[in-house]
Design an enzyme around this catalytic site. Structure first.
Site, short mmCIF file in Angstrom:
data_model
loop_
_atom_site.label_atom_id
_atom_site.label_comp_id
_atom_site.label_asym_id
_atom_site.label_seq_id
_atom_site.Cartn_x
_atom_site.Cartn_y
_atom_site.Cartn_z
N GLU A 35 16.16 -28.84 -0.64
CA GLU A 35 15.86 -29.74 0.48
C GLU A 35 14.58 -30.49 0.17
O GLU A 35 13.61 -29.86 -0.26
CB GLU A 35 15.68 -28.95 1.77
CG GLU A 35 16.99 -28.49 2.33
CD GLU A 35 16.87 -27.77 3.67
OE1 GLU A 35 15.81 -27.87 4.32
OE2 GLU A 35 17.83 -27.08 4.03
N HIS A 51 18.46 -30.86 8.22
CA HIS A 51 17.89 -29.61 8.74
C HIS A 51 17.29 -29.81 10.15
O HIS A 51 16.09 -29.61 10.37
CB HIS A 51 16.83 -29.05 7.77
CG HIS A 51 16.64 -27.57 7.90
ND1 HIS A 51 16.26 -26.75 6.86
CD2 HIS A 51 16.76 -26.74 8.97
CE1 HIS A 51 16.15 -25.50 7.27
NE2 HIS A 51 16.46 -25.47 8.56
N ARG A 111 20.79 -21.39 5.61
CA ARG A 111 19.90 -21.85 4.55
C ARG A 111 20.77 -22.40 3.42
O ARG A 111 21.83 -21.84 3.11
CB ARG A 111 19.03 -20.71 4.01
CG ARG A 111 17.87 -20.32 4.91
CD ARG A 111 16.79 -21.41 4.99
NE ARG A 111 15.67 -21.03 5.84
CZ ARG A 111 15.57 -21.29 7.15
NH1 ARG A 111 16.55 -21.93 7.76
NH2 ARG A 111 14.50 -20.91 7.82
C1 DGY Z 1 14.77 -21.88 11.45
O1 DGY Z 1 14.22 -21.70 12.54
O2 DGY Z 1 14.83 -21.01 10.58
C2 DGY Z 1 15.43 -23.21 11.24
O3 DGY Z 1 15.95 -23.35 10.00
C3 DGY Z 1 14.54 -24.33 11.68
O4 DGY Z 1 14.57 -24.25 13.06
#
Ligand code: DGY
Length: 326
Positions: free
Chosen positions: A266, A285, A237
């Site tokens: 984002e 992402h 993240r």
């Molecule tokens: C998640 O699954 O947490 C990713 O960031 C998106 O697939």
């Protein structure tokens, strides 16, 4: 009457098809994030909601979603959901672990390789018509094989990243709140404290969830511990890394490069200074974005909803205590 389900975005059809077999499904039929007011109005009469990491499921949402039995996130990360608040109100929350592990690790390793070997710069160089001859000094990068890969977090994705590192004859060291001696044995990994991982690694790859304790886990002090030749990879993240500190470290040559699939915020604003750097490779992402995996994620999220609405245990429920209490 069929139970009502809201899906907050266009998602792969396989999940929608599953839901439509027994539910009345309303979809925010767009590739854009559903506006907050539309979301709140739509969830008000729904029994289940298939949501995304861009939808905040907080006290305000739960106040409105009076009939909701489940919020099923189509993502493994669930920092967008206040799970405690869901639990307090007896609402189930679920995520999609497992189905995206390999695909996400593949992408983290892709970023690692692309940043190390300057793929983006090479591509731009060719397209700009600058390729005039073979150059002994042209676009030299860092070796991957036999380098040290440092993993911060050894959950499912971190573990798969370790396996990929071993395929490239890397030394793999890790830090996690839980030491995994079984995996150390099985995969020949070395456990090290957090600072040692930063100091000794040629590549530092982040695989921890985002939570208050991991907010800006990598900032000025941590970047200063890393080698000048080191590369930071973040597919977890964005807010795990302090973006200003990262910019300074990359610009000043304190670290060599970064490969990011996630940013804070984002999408990354077009005037963000990180976008001015050649040594910062940024993807939007997409680490789990393979056709197969996105289908699997949509199906798992749908199956969590179908289970919850038929009185069964959702396969990847985050707060099973809700079922124990009922
Ligand atoms: C998640 O699954 O947490 C990713 O960031 C998106 O697939």
């Amino acid at each position: 009457m069929q139970p009502k389900v809201y899906v907050t975005r266009r998602i792969p059809e396989s999940g929608i098809n599953l839901l439509q077999q027994s539910c009345d499904v309303e979809i925010w039929d767009s590739d854009d994030v559903v506006p907050r007011d539309v979301f709140l109005e739509a969830v008000a009469d729904k029994d289940g909601v298939l949501c995304l990491l861009t939808d905040k499921v907080d006290a305000e949402t739960l106040d409105v979603a009076k009939n909701a039995k489940i919020f099923a996130n189509m993502a493994v990360g669930f920092d967008n959901i206040d799970v405690d608040e869901c639990t307090k109100r007896g609402v189930m929350a679920s995520n999609t672990p497992g189905v995206l592990t390999d695909t996400t690790a593949d992408f983290a390793f892709t970023l690692l390789m692309a940043a190390a070997r300057r793929i983006r710069e090479g591509h731009e160089f060719v397209h700009a018509g600058k390729w005039e001859t073979w150059g002994p000094l042209l676009l030299m990068g860092q070796d991957i094989h036999h380098a040290t890969l440092g993993l911060i977090g050894l959950g499912r994705i971190g573990t798969e990243m370790a396996r990929r590192g071993q395929g490239f004859s890397m030394r793999v060291i890790y830090n996690d709140v839980v030491r995994r001696e079984d995996l150390e044995q099985e995969l020949g990994l070395e456990y090290a404290d957090f600072d040692t991982v930063l100091k000794e690694s040629d590549f530092v790859s982040l695989h921890v969830p985002y939570m208050p304790a991991t907010h800006h886990l990598i900032s000025t002090e941590q970047l200063a511990l890393m080698k000048e030749s080191a590369i930071l990879i973040n597919t977890a993240r964005g807010a795990i890394v302090d973006p200003q500190a990262l910019y300074t470290a990359l610009k000043s040559g304190e670290i060599w490069a970064a490969g990011l699939d996630v940013t804070e915020p984002e999408p990354i604003p077009m005037d963000d200074p990180l976008l001015t750097l050649d040594n910062c490779l940024i993807a939007p992402h997409i680490a789990s974005a393979s056709f197969n995996t996105r289908n699997d994620m949509s199906e798992l999220a749908a199956n969590n909803i179908l289970a919850a609405l038929s009185g069964k245990r959702p396969p990847t429920i985050l707060n099973p205590e809700v079922l124990e209490d009922s």
